[in-house]
Enzyme design. Structure first.
Site, PDB file in Angstrom:
ATOM      1  CG  HIS A  20      12.437   8.982  33.148  1.00 42.25           C
ATOM      2  ND1 HIS A  20      12.582   8.852  31.797  1.00 42.25           N
ATOM      3  CD2 HIS A  20      11.306   9.690  33.319  1.00 42.25           C
ATOM      4  CE1 HIS A  20      11.595   9.461  31.186  1.00 42.25           C
ATOM      5  NE2 HIS A  20      10.794   9.982  32.087  1.00 42.25           N
ATOM      6  CG  ASP A  28      -6.098   3.639  52.084  1.00 42.76           C
ATOM      7  OD1 ASP A  28      -5.786   2.428  52.140  1.00 42.76           O
ATOM      8  OD2 ASP A  28      -7.061   4.046  51.416  1.00 42.76           O
ATOM      9  CG  HIS A  96      -9.740   0.288  44.619  1.00 45.96           C
ATOM     10  ND1 HIS A  96      -8.767   1.171  45.011  1.00 45.96           N
ATOM     11  CD2 HIS A  96      -9.750  -0.701  45.545  1.00 45.96           C
ATOM     12  CE1 HIS A  96      -8.212   0.746  46.135  1.00 45.96           C
ATOM     13  NE2 HIS A  96      -8.791  -0.391  46.476  1.00 45.96           N
ATOM     14  CE1 TYR A 118     -11.904   2.276  46.469  1.00 44.43           C
ATOM     15  CE2 TYR A 118     -13.522   3.407  47.837  1.00 44.43           C
ATOM     16  CZ  TYR A 118     -13.137   2.314  47.085  1.00 44.43           C
ATOM     17  OH  TYR A 118     -13.992   1.249  46.948  1.00 44.43           O
ATOM     18  CB  ALA A 119      -6.371   8.185  51.069  1.00 45.20           C
ATOM     19  CG  ASN A 120      -5.124   3.803  48.155  1.00 40.91           C
ATOM     20  OD1 ASN A 120      -4.469   3.625  49.162  1.00 40.91           O
ATOM     21  ND2 ASN A 120      -6.391   3.435  48.056  1.00 40.91           N
TER      22      ASN A 120
END
Length: 129
Positions: A20, A28, A96, A118-120
């Site tokens: 948890h 990316d 970012h 930015y595929a994070n």
């Protein structure tokens, strides 16, 4: 051998150790990988596996309380932004550079072959009860 779910033994083992509040960064191929967290690099070639495939696979396996992405994804990669907002209601956005700083505290980094910017996303684990 498992016949369903995540087959990569490194990723399956790392997911089983999460608790948890632990952070999981799905990133990316261009995201700087922080020193410290356990890293499972799934990148095979540009675009393989995609960010969407990895995100969907991990969401099938994890209980997620929330997620954080970069503001910049909305303009630079609207497809990834839509995907994250659909899959992660209440998704938070930060600059970012702040996402990169936050990722240093992640317990696990999963690197995809995604070659779009930015595929994070930083996921926060929940509990199933």
């Amino acid at each position: 051998m498992k016949k369903a779910g995540i087959l990569n033994r490194h990723l399956a083992g790392a997911l089983a150790e999460l608790g948890h509040g632990d952070g999981v960064l799905i990133c990316d191929a261009g995201m700087p990988v922080p020193a410290g967290p356990r890293v499972v690099d799934l990148a095979f070639r540009a675009g393989v596996p995609s960010f969407a495939e990895v995100l969907d696979g991990l969401l099938d396996e994890l209980v997620v309380e929330g997620g954080t992405a970069a503001y910049e994804v909305r303009e630079a990669n609207p497809g990834a932004a839509r995907l994250m907002e659909e899959r992660l209601p209440g998704l938070a956005h930060v600059p970012h550079d702040e996402l990169k700083a936050l990722s240093a505290d992640a317990r696990l980094v999963v690197r995809t072959g995604e070659a779009r910017p930015y595929a994070n996303v930083l996921l926060r684990c929940g509990v199933f009860f």
